[in-house]
Motif scaffolding. Structure first.
Motif, short mmCIF file in Angstrom:
data_model
loop_
_atom_site.label_atom_id
_atom_site.label_comp_id
_atom_site.label_asym_id
_atom_site.label_seq_id
_atom_site.Cartn_x
_atom_site.Cartn_y
_atom_site.Cartn_z
N HIS A 1 0.83 -1.20 0.00
CA HIS A 1 0.00 0.00 0.00
C HIS A 1 0.87 1.26 0.00
O HIS A 1 0.57 2.24 -0.71
CB HIS A 1 -0.90 0.00 1.23
CG HIS A 1 -1.71 1.25 1.41
ND1 HIS A 1 -2.71 1.63 0.55
CD2 HIS A 1 -1.63 2.24 2.36
CE1 HIS A 1 -3.23 2.78 0.96
NE2 HIS A 1 -2.60 3.16 2.05
N ALA A 2 1.96 1.24 0.78
CA ALA A 2 2.88 2.38 0.81
C ALA A 2 3.55 2.60 -0.54
O ALA A 2 3.85 3.73 -0.92
CB ALA A 2 3.92 2.18 1.91
N VAL A 3 3.78 1.50 -1.27
CA VAL A 3 4.33 1.62 -2.62
C VAL A 3 3.31 2.31 -3.53
O VAL A 3 3.65 3.23 -4.29
CB VAL A 3 4.70 0.24 -3.20
CG1 VAL A 3 5.12 0.36 -4.67
CG2 VAL A 3 5.83 -0.40 -2.39
N LYS A 4 2.06 1.87 -3.45
CA LYS A 4 1.01 2.46 -4.28
C LYS A 4 0.82 3.94 -3.98
O LYS A 4 0.51 4.73 -4.87
CB LYS A 4 -0.30 1.71 -4.07
CG LYS A 4 -0.31 0.29 -4.61
CD LYS A 4 -1.64 -0.40 -4.34
CE LYS A 4 -1.63 -1.82 -4.87
NZ LYS A 4 -2.91 -2.53 -4.57
N GLN A 5 1.02 4.32 -2.73
CA GLN A 5 0.88 5.72 -2.33
C GLN A 5 2.17 6.52 -2.54
O GLN A 5 2.26 7.68 -2.16
CB GLN A 5 0.44 5.80 -0.86
CG GLN A 5 -0.92 5.19 -0.58
CD GLN A 5 -2.03 5.84 -1.39
OE1 GLN A 5 -2.09 7.07 -1.49
NE2 GLN A 5 -2.91 5.03 -1.96
N PRO B 1 9.21 1.17 -5.90
CA PRO B 1 9.22 -0.23 -6.30
C PRO B 1 10.60 -0.88 -6.15
O PRO B 1 10.69 -2.05 -5.79
CB PRO B 1 8.79 -0.17 -7.77
CG PRO B 1 7.95 1.06 -7.86
CD PRO B 1 8.61 2.04 -6.94
N ARG B 2 11.65 -0.09 -6.38
CA ARG B 2 13.01 -0.62 -6.21
C ARG B 2 13.26 -0.98 -4.75
O ARG B 2 13.78 -2.05 -4.43
CB ARG B 2 14.03 0.40 -6.68
CG ARG B 2 15.48 -0.10 -6.61
CD ARG B 2 16.45 1.05 -6.84
NE ARG B 2 16.26 1.65 -8.15
CZ ARG B 2 16.91 1.25 -9.25
NH1 ARG B 2 17.78 0.26 -9.17
NH2 ARG B 2 16.69 1.86 -10.39
N ALA B 3 12.86 -0.09 -3.83
CA ALA B 3 13.06 -0.35 -2.41
C ALA B 3 12.20 -1.51 -1.92
O ALA B 3 12.61 -2.25 -1.02
CB ALA B 3 12.77 0.91 -1.60
N ARG B 4 11.03 -1.67 -2.52
CA ARG B 4 10.14 -2.77 -2.13
C ARG B 4 10.81 -4.12 -2.31
O ARG B 4 10.53 -5.07 -1.56
CB ARG B 4 8.84 -2.69 -2.95
CG ARG B 4 7.89 -3.88 -2.76
CD ARG B 4 7.38 -3.97 -1.33
NE ARG B 4 6.49 -5.09 -1.13
CZ ARG B 4 6.91 -6.32 -0.80
NH1 ARG B 4 8.22 -6.57 -0.66
NH2 ARG B 4 6.04 -7.29 -0.60
N LYS B 5 11.69 -4.22 -3.30
CA LYS B 5 12.36 -5.49 -3.58
C LYS B 5 13.31 -5.91 -2.47
O LYS B 5 13.73 -7.07 -2.42
CB LYS B 5 13.12 -5.39 -4.90
CG LYS B 5 12.24 -5.21 -6.13
CD LYS B 5 13.08 -5.09 -7.39
CE LYS B 5 12.22 -4.87 -8.62
NZ LYS B 5 13.04 -4.71 -9.85
#
Length: 216
Positions: free
Chosen positions: A156-160, A165-169
């Motif tokens: 959700h924090a990525v979508k906001q 997206p890079r850090a999400r990995k």
């Protein structure tokens, strides 16, 4: 994992609860993770003591004759608050000193179910990876969907657009210990181009700022 570059992992730091949790599956998974590490000849770094899931995973690793290192604040050793560490023990003065030492002595990090302390340790390692302080893989063992809510929140924090997206990995997840260790070994760090320019060397002003932060 054919065709995938595999990093050498000799020591994994495990963050987890000093409680065993409501579901017996948590205890079983902690013991199984310790067995998997032992069979793969991977040593354990953890927070010390023998309570809860921390005691389960450390006991299992030791039973497979792998090295166990507990890094524990001296305050916790007063009146034997968390029980005897299974293996070698290093006493430190502060919680942050413990976390820095865990980072330095480990090749990867795994979080099992736990409370605020476990979450703090997990996200501190993720934050430091994002800042290019380290490039070591980090994963959660999602037992019976324990981390589903957390993973959904991160997405959700990525979508906001608060997490890229890079850090999400940076944050890996799996439902079994073997799958998670495989993913940690296959992990390829992709630093943010801007943050990768940060230099955390002793001579840099950034290092001075880091040292100050670690003492808060």
């Amino acid at each position: 994992m054919e065709g995938v570059s595999v990093r050498k992992i000799k020591k994994i730091c495990v963050f987890c609860g000093v409680n065993s949790g409501k579901d017996v599956a948590f205890v079983n998974a902690a013991f199984h993770l310790g067995e998997v590490l032992g069979k793969r000849k991977i040593d354990l770094v953890y927070g010390g003591g023998k309570l809860g899931l921390m005691g389960c995973v450390s006991t299992a690793v030791a039973q497979h004759e792998r090295q166990v290192l507990g890094i524990i604040p001296s305050a916790f050793t007063i009146n034997n608050l968390v029980g005897e560490t299974c293996g070698k023990e290093i006493k430190v003065a502060t919680m942050q000193e413990r976390l820095v030492m865990m980072m330095e002595l480990s090749d990867a990090f795994i979080a099992l179910p736990g409370g605020f302390g476990t979450l703090e340790e997990l996200f501190q390692m993720i934050s430091w990876a994002q800042l290019n302080i380290h490039n070591k893989p980090i994963g959660v063992l999602n037992i019976n969907g324990f981390f589903n809510g957390l993973l959904s929140f991160v997405d959700h924090a990525v979508k906001q657009e608060f997490i890229t997206p890079r850090a999400r990995k940076i944050l890996i997840s799996a439902t079994t210990a073997d799958e998670l260790v495989d993913k940690l070994q296959a992990f390829r760090f992709e630093p943010d181009p801007a943050l990768s320019k940060l230099k955390w060397s002793p001579s840099s002003s950034q290092k001075e700022k880091l040292d100050l932060t670690l003492r808060l």
